[in-house]
Write a protein that holds these residues in place. Structure first.
Motif, PDB file in Angstrom:
ATOM      1  N   UNK A 625       0.802  -1.227   0.000  1.00  0.00           N
ATOM      2  CA  UNK A 625       0.000   0.000   0.000  1.00  0.00           C
ATOM      3  C   UNK A 625       0.834   1.275   0.000  1.00  0.00           C
ATOM      4  N   UNK A 626       2.112   1.167  -0.323  1.00  0.00           N
ATOM      5  CA  UNK A 626       2.988   2.339  -0.347  1.00  0.00           C
ATOM      6  C   UNK A 626       3.727   2.383  -1.673  1.00  0.00           C
ATOM      7  N   UNK A 627       3.669   3.530  -2.343  1.00  0.00           N
ATOM      8  CA  UNK A 627       4.363   3.720  -3.604  1.00  0.00           C
ATOM      9  C   UNK A 627       5.129   5.035  -3.550  1.00  0.00           C
ATOM     10  N   UNK A 628       6.394   4.976  -3.923  1.00  0.00           N
ATOM     11  CA  UNK A 628       7.249   6.160  -3.965  1.00  0.00           C
ATOM     12  C   UNK A 628       7.790   6.287  -5.378  1.00  0.00           C
ATOM     13  N   UNK A 629       7.544   7.436  -6.009  1.00  0.00           N
ATOM     14  CA  UNK A 629       8.016   7.690  -7.368  1.00  0.00           C
ATOM     15  C   UNK A 629       8.871   8.946  -7.384  1.00  0.00           C
ATOM     16  N   UNK A 630       9.964   8.878  -8.115  1.00  0.00           N
ATOM     17  CA  UNK A 630      10.830  10.044  -8.236  1.00  0.00           C
ATOM     18  C   UNK A 630      11.495  10.031  -9.607  1.00  0.00           C
ATOM     19  N   UNK A 631      11.560  11.169 -10.230  1.00  0.00           N
ATOM     20  CA  UNK A 631      12.248  11.302 -11.514  1.00  0.00           C
ATOM     21  C   UNK A 631      12.931  12.662 -11.538  1.00  0.00           C
ATOM     22  N   UNK A 632      13.987  12.751 -12.303  1.00  0.00           N
ATOM     23  CA  UNK A 632      14.694  14.026 -12.329  1.00  0.00           C
ATOM     24  C   UNK A 632      15.767  14.093 -13.395  1.00  0.00           C
ATOM     25  N   UNK A 633      16.273  15.292 -13.570  1.00  0.00           N
ATOM     26  CA  UNK A 633      17.372  15.568 -14.495  1.00  0.00           C
ATOM     27  C   UNK A 633      18.485  16.260 -13.717  1.00  0.00           C
ATOM     28  N   UNK A 634      19.711  15.726 -13.846  1.00  0.00           N
ATOM     29  CA  UNK A 634      20.863  16.320 -13.160  1.00  0.00           C
ATOM     30  C   UNK A 634      21.926  16.648 -14.184  1.00  0.00           C
ATOM     31  N   UNK A 635      22.343  17.919 -14.203  1.00  0.00           N
ATOM     32  CA  UNK A 635      23.354  18.387 -15.152  1.00  0.00           C
ATOM     33  C   UNK A 635      24.737  18.225 -14.531  1.00  0.00           C
ATOM     34  N   UNK A 636      25.498  17.268 -15.032  1.00  0.00           N
ATOM     35  CA  UNK A 636      26.821  17.024 -14.457  1.00  0.00           C
ATOM     36  C   UNK A 636      27.813  18.121 -14.798  1.00  0.00           C
ATOM     37  N   UNK A 640      23.986  21.087 -11.206  1.00  0.00           N
ATOM     38  CA  UNK A 640      22.652  21.519 -10.769  1.00  0.00           C
ATOM     39  C   UNK A 640      21.591  20.505 -11.159  1.00  0.00           C
ATOM     40  N   UNK A 641      20.582  20.415 -10.336  1.00  0.00           N
ATOM     41  CA  UNK A 641      19.379  19.653 -10.681  1.00  0.00           C
ATOM     42  C   UNK A 641      18.499  20.530 -11.557  1.00  0.00           C
ATOM     43  N   UNK A 642      18.211  20.058 -12.764  1.00  0.00           N
ATOM     44  CA  UNK A 642      17.405  20.846 -13.692  1.00  0.00           C
ATOM     45  C   UNK A 642      15.912  20.644 -13.437  1.00  0.00           C
ATOM     46  N   UNK A 643      15.525  19.419 -13.187  1.00  0.00           N
ATOM     47  CA  UNK A 643      14.123  19.124 -12.923  1.00  0.00           C
ATOM     48  C   UNK A 643      14.028  17.984 -11.931  1.00  0.00           C
ATOM     49  N   UNK A 644      12.978  17.989 -11.134  1.00  0.00           N
ATOM     50  CA  UNK A 644      12.754  16.895 -10.207  1.00  0.00           C
ATOM     51  C   UNK A 644      11.276  16.775  -9.879  1.00  0.00           C
ATOM     52  N   UNK A 645      10.789  15.547  -9.889  1.00  0.00           N
ATOM     53  CA  UNK A 645       9.389  15.273  -9.523  1.00  0.00           C
ATOM     54  C   UNK A 645       9.385  14.072  -8.604  1.00  0.00           C
ATOM     55  N   UNK A 646       8.822  14.223  -7.429  1.00  0.00           N
ATOM     56  CA  UNK A 646       8.767  13.141  -6.458  1.00  0.00           C
ATOM     57  C   UNK A 646       7.358  13.067  -5.885  1.00  0.00           C
ATOM     58  N   UNK A 647       6.915  11.844  -5.631  1.00  0.00           N
ATOM     59  CA  UNK A 647       5.579  11.658  -5.066  1.00  0.00           C
ATOM     60  C   UNK A 647       5.566  10.409  -4.184  1.00  0.00           C
ATOM     61  N   UNK A 648       4.996  10.556  -3.013  1.00  0.00           N
ATOM     62  CA  UNK A 648       4.769   9.436  -2.104  1.00  0.00           C
ATOM     63  C   UNK A 648       3.266   9.250  -1.976  1.00  0.00           C
ATOM     64  N   UNK A 649       2.808   8.014  -2.168  1.00  0.00           N
ATOM     65  CA  UNK A 649       1.385   7.689  -2.094  1.00  0.00           C
ATOM     66  C   UNK A 649       1.214   6.528  -1.124  1.00  0.00           C
ATOM     67  N   UNK A 650       0.394   6.723  -0.100  1.00  0.00           N
ATOM     68  CA  UNK A 650       0.137   5.667   0.867  1.00  0.00           C
ATOM     69  C   UNK A 650      -1.361   5.546   1.104  1.00  0.00           C
ATOM     70  N   UNK A 659      -2.526   9.211   2.228  1.00  0.00           N
ATOM     71  CA  UNK A 659      -1.508  10.254   2.394  1.00  0.00           C
ATOM     72  C   UNK A 659      -0.749  10.397   1.087  1.00  0.00           C
ATOM     73  N   UNK A 660      -0.557  11.635   0.649  1.00  0.00           N
ATOM     74  CA  UNK A 660       0.242  11.923  -0.539  1.00  0.00           C
ATOM     75  C   UNK A 660       1.187  13.071  -0.217  1.00  0.00           C
ATOM     76  N   UNK A 661       2.395  12.959  -0.706  1.00  0.00           N
ATOM     77  CA  UNK A 661       3.401  14.002  -0.544  1.00  0.00           C
ATOM     78  C   UNK A 661       4.115  14.157  -1.868  1.00  0.00           C
TER      79      UNK A 661
END
Length: 774
Positions: A625-636, A640-650, A659-661
């Motif tokens: 019953x717990x899902x954690x998703x994260x995606x992003x772009x990191x410029x080496x 710098x982190x160019x983009x980031x999307x994170x979500x926690x679903x319980x 609960x969502x974060x």
């Protein structure tokens, strides 16, 4: 458990007969485990049939009973020839589908009437009846019960009546009746009527002098109502809807009316009064044919007072229309259409509540036919827009496609695979006020034939392919040269992947780990300067992990990107061997460029970087019953982190806890937002609901939702306050309500807004009303 001992014990304790609901009611701890598992925590018990009287029969029997013989039994019997049969003690009477038990009975052999003395109990398929006394006609099958109580198991509806009469095969009359879905002794709400008639043949009931009582106090009165008793549709009023919104200058009250016009079409008319605006009406019509369904929705207000105050000189007349249709024509063919129009740009935010139009700057109008086969796809349609935001300049308005035709197909040629993607479009926009490329309209033909050699095995795959991206234009009002020209781009792609796996265990749980490297090479020899071609439908794709395996960085067909690049990516999965669930997935990849990208869309899309940012995705399901998703772009290069999307679903197993974060970050768009949502039970019956969206760039809250939900198994109520950021960067506020009387439906629209805001809430609602037992 036998019925007779239960009744006997209850009578000994109380000195009087039990009602039908009390006979079958069981506290939660006395229900079988399978019943307890389905019972929500806010319910104290449930109904469980405790016994039977012969076979289970329906409340409305099929066929008459007059020709069937009368069967009776008792502990004692006395018979007077050609006069009367008297039965006493554990009396059981049966004729056809009619059956009942009582303490004594008198059968008049001359009139054919049976008089039964209680406590009377009659059980059938899905129902239970009790009463003090009853009279039954052997000839006509009419049954009259005095001081009756009844229980319908499927709907968990219980009630009582001064008298209950089954006057025919399809009709039941109830005098001075009370109906509720609350448990025995819990009259939180009840429907009370002087006369109720249930007609199974027509599928509805009628009631006169009806009161809605809350805690035995009348709160609403109807002189006459009709209501369905099965799944057949019935014309009549639906539950009132009410709420409050700052967009509406205060409260609103709506009274929907449903019209069952014919078996294949119906309508719902919803007049409503909005404080500060006036009388507003929405209507919906639905038509169902053997091919598919069509829906027409209309909203209209003749004199919007608040709108005239905001826009002096406006006449206050406002309206909207949305029409959609879908027809399955057979053989893989489908026809479809969708048309939306509004009177002004503020209509959707001010008035719309039921029309299926989302808040937008452009409303789409599209209709066509589509074919989907095993190896072929065809789509031909007309597509246009209404631009409803006056701030959008003519040069930024989208083109209509009049028409657009798509075809794609694949065919096997031995070891090889041939494919074709093609498109014909006639683009049109009113460009009279524009100049240069922006003024052009015209036709575009695009075809991409491909020849590939697919190779697949259990341990991997390899797919080299060559294609030709060809485009031709025939333009009007084009001033940069010949209005007819074409473009040809040769393309080579080679996609390769390997699959390795190993088995191990973690915390005594066996799992399978995969290791999946992937190499993708793309080469496209596109001409660098394509900015003499108009931009009909083209944009620059947002760089994501999925784009690592796409050779073109542009959407649409007006630009074909040049490419000489290699993608290196790796994915690893962890699969639970006991359940088959994917517990974790991690992916990482990067594109290496061997040449500069020179093709641009009026300055966007070109680059001299030798490699892309690192693109990654992470998905974790450590428990069911717990899902954690994260995606992003990191410029080496810059660190710098160019983009980031994170979500926690319980969510808990029964969806009581949600609960969502979430966190969203984009350096190019200067966007950073945090989103928190939850549904948290304070007690078994009371839950808190909340959501908060904060924008770090604006340093302000851009959306909130806060409310309470109460359930007690026979009714529920939701009260929610919501705020959201409007186009003028102001927080609009509204208060929404929903009251649900189990078995009778609900009023208000709070649930829909909560479901849009908090992931999993719609599933929670489905479980709460779909599997709930008393």
């Amino acid at each position: 458990m036998a019925l007779a001992p239960v009744v006997a014990v209850a009578q000994e304790k109380t000195g009087q007969a039990l009602t039908a609901a009390e006979i079958d009611w069981r506290p939660k701890n006395q229900l079988p485990p399978e019943f307890q598992a389905q019972l929500p925590v806010f319910c104290d018990g449930g109904y469980l049939p405790s016994g039977s009287v012969g076979a289970q029969v329906p409340l409305f029997p099929e066929g008459g009973s007059g020709s069937a013989p009368l069967e009776a039994s008792a502990l004692n019997a006395r018979y007077e020839l050609d006069a009367e049969l008297y039965l006493q003690g554990d009396v059981r009477v049966r004729q056809g589908s009619f059956q009942a038990t009582g303490s004594e009975a008198r059968y008049d052999t001359r009139s054919g009437d049976v008089a039964l003395q209680g406590p009377l109990v009659s059980r059938g398929e899905g129902f239970l009846l009790t009463g003090e006394s009853a009279r039954y006609s052997v000839q006509s099958g009419q049954l009259d019960i005095n001081t009756a109580t009844f229980l319908l198991h499927d709907s968990e509806m219980r009630g009582q009546a001064a008298s209950l009469s089954r006057v025919g095969e399809n009709q039941v009359l109830i005098t001075d009746g009370l109906l509720t879905t609350c448990g025995p002794g819990q009259n939180d709400w009840a429907i009370v009527a002087s006369d109720i008639e249930l007609d199974q043949a027509e599928g509805f009931g009628t009631a006169r002098h009806v009161r809605l009582e809350v805690l035995d106090t009348p709160v609403f009165y109807w002189p006459y109502i009709t209501f369905p008793i099965d799944d057949r549709r019935k014309t009549g009023f639906l539950y009132p809807q009410f709420g409050s919104s700052s967009a509406g200058s205060g409260g609103f009250l709506a009274l929907p009316y449903y019209l069952n016009l014919a078996p294949r079409y119906d309508a719902t008319l919803t007049p409503q009064y909005i404080h500060g605006r006036g009388l507003f009406t929405e209507a919906e019509g639905r038509y169902l044919s053997r091919l598919g369904e069509s829906v027409l929705q209309v909203g209209y207000i003749n004199d919007d007072s608040a709108y005239k105050d905001d826009y002096p000189g406006a006449d206050g007349e406002r309206w909207a229309l949305d029409f959609s249709t879908l027809a399955r024509l057979g053989g893989g063919w489908t026809g479809y259409g969708d048309y939306s129009v509004v009177s002004d740009e503020d209509y959707l935010s001010d008035l719309n509540r039921s029309l299926e139009i989302n808040q937008a700057t452009h409303l789409q109008r599209r209709g066509g036919v589509r074919y989907a086969g095993q190896n072929q796809y065809f789509d031909a349609y007309l597509n246009g827009y209404q631009t409803i935001t006056e701030r959008i300049a003519d040069v930024d308005k989208p083109y209509a496609q009049l028409p657009e035709v798509l075809y794609a197909g694949t065919v096997g040629l031995g070891m090889f695979e041939a494919a074709l993607e093609s498109q014909y479009t006639w683009f049109y926009r009113d460009n009279d006020t524009l100049t240069g490329l922006d003024r052009a309209n015209g036709q575009r033909v695009r075809a991409v034939p491909e020849l590939a050699l697919p190779m697949r095995a259990l341990w991997g795959f390899s797919r080299p392919s060559v294609s030709l991206d060809y485009t031709r234009y025939d333009l009007e009002d084009y001033t940069l040269g010949d209005s007819s020209f074409d473009r040809t781009v040769p393309v080579f792609e080679w996609d390769n992947g390997l699959y390795f796996d190993r088995r191990s265990s973690l915390f005594d749980i066996p799992y399978n780990q995969t290791f999946e490297p992937r190499l993708y090479y793309a080469w496209a020899d596109a001409e660098a300067d394509q900015n003499d071609i108009p931009d009909f439908d083209t944009g620059l794709k947002s760089f994501r992990f999925d784009q690592l395996f796409q050779r073109d960085r542009f959407t649409g067909g007006d630009r074909v990107g040049d490419a000489n690049q290699l993608t290196v990516a790796l994915t690893s999965r962890f699969n639970d061997l006991l359940t088959g669930a994917e517990r974790a997935r991690v992916s990482l990849g990067q594109v290496h460029y061997f040449d500069d990208r020179e093709v641009d869309l009026f300055g966007q899309g070109s680059s001299d970087r030798s490699s892309s940012p690192l693109a990654g995705e992470l998905v974790l399901n450590p428990i069911e019953n717990l899902e954690i998703r994260s995606s992003g772009l990191w410029d080496h290069d810059t660190g710098n982190t160019e983009e980031g999307r994170s979500q926690l679903i319980f969510h808990s197993q029964d969806y009581r806890y949600l609960a969502t974060l979430g966190h969203t970050y984009s350096r190019p768009e200067d966007l950073e937002q945090t989103d928190i949502g939850m549904v948290f039970p304070v007690t078994n019956r009371l839950s808190a609901i909340g959501r908060w969206v904060y924008d770090s760039g604006l340093d302000r809250t851009v959306g909130t939702l806060a409310g309470l939900e109460y359930n007690n198994c026979c009714w529920s109520v939701q009260v929610v306050h919501q705020s959201y950021l409007t186009d003028d960067e102001q927080l609009d506020n509204q208060v929404l309500f929903r009251i649900e009387l189990k078995g009778l439906g609900g009023s208000g629209g709070a649930s829909d807004n909560i479901a849009d805001a908090i992931y999993g809430y719609d599933e929670r609602e489905r479980r709460r009303f779909g599997t709930q037992r008393r």
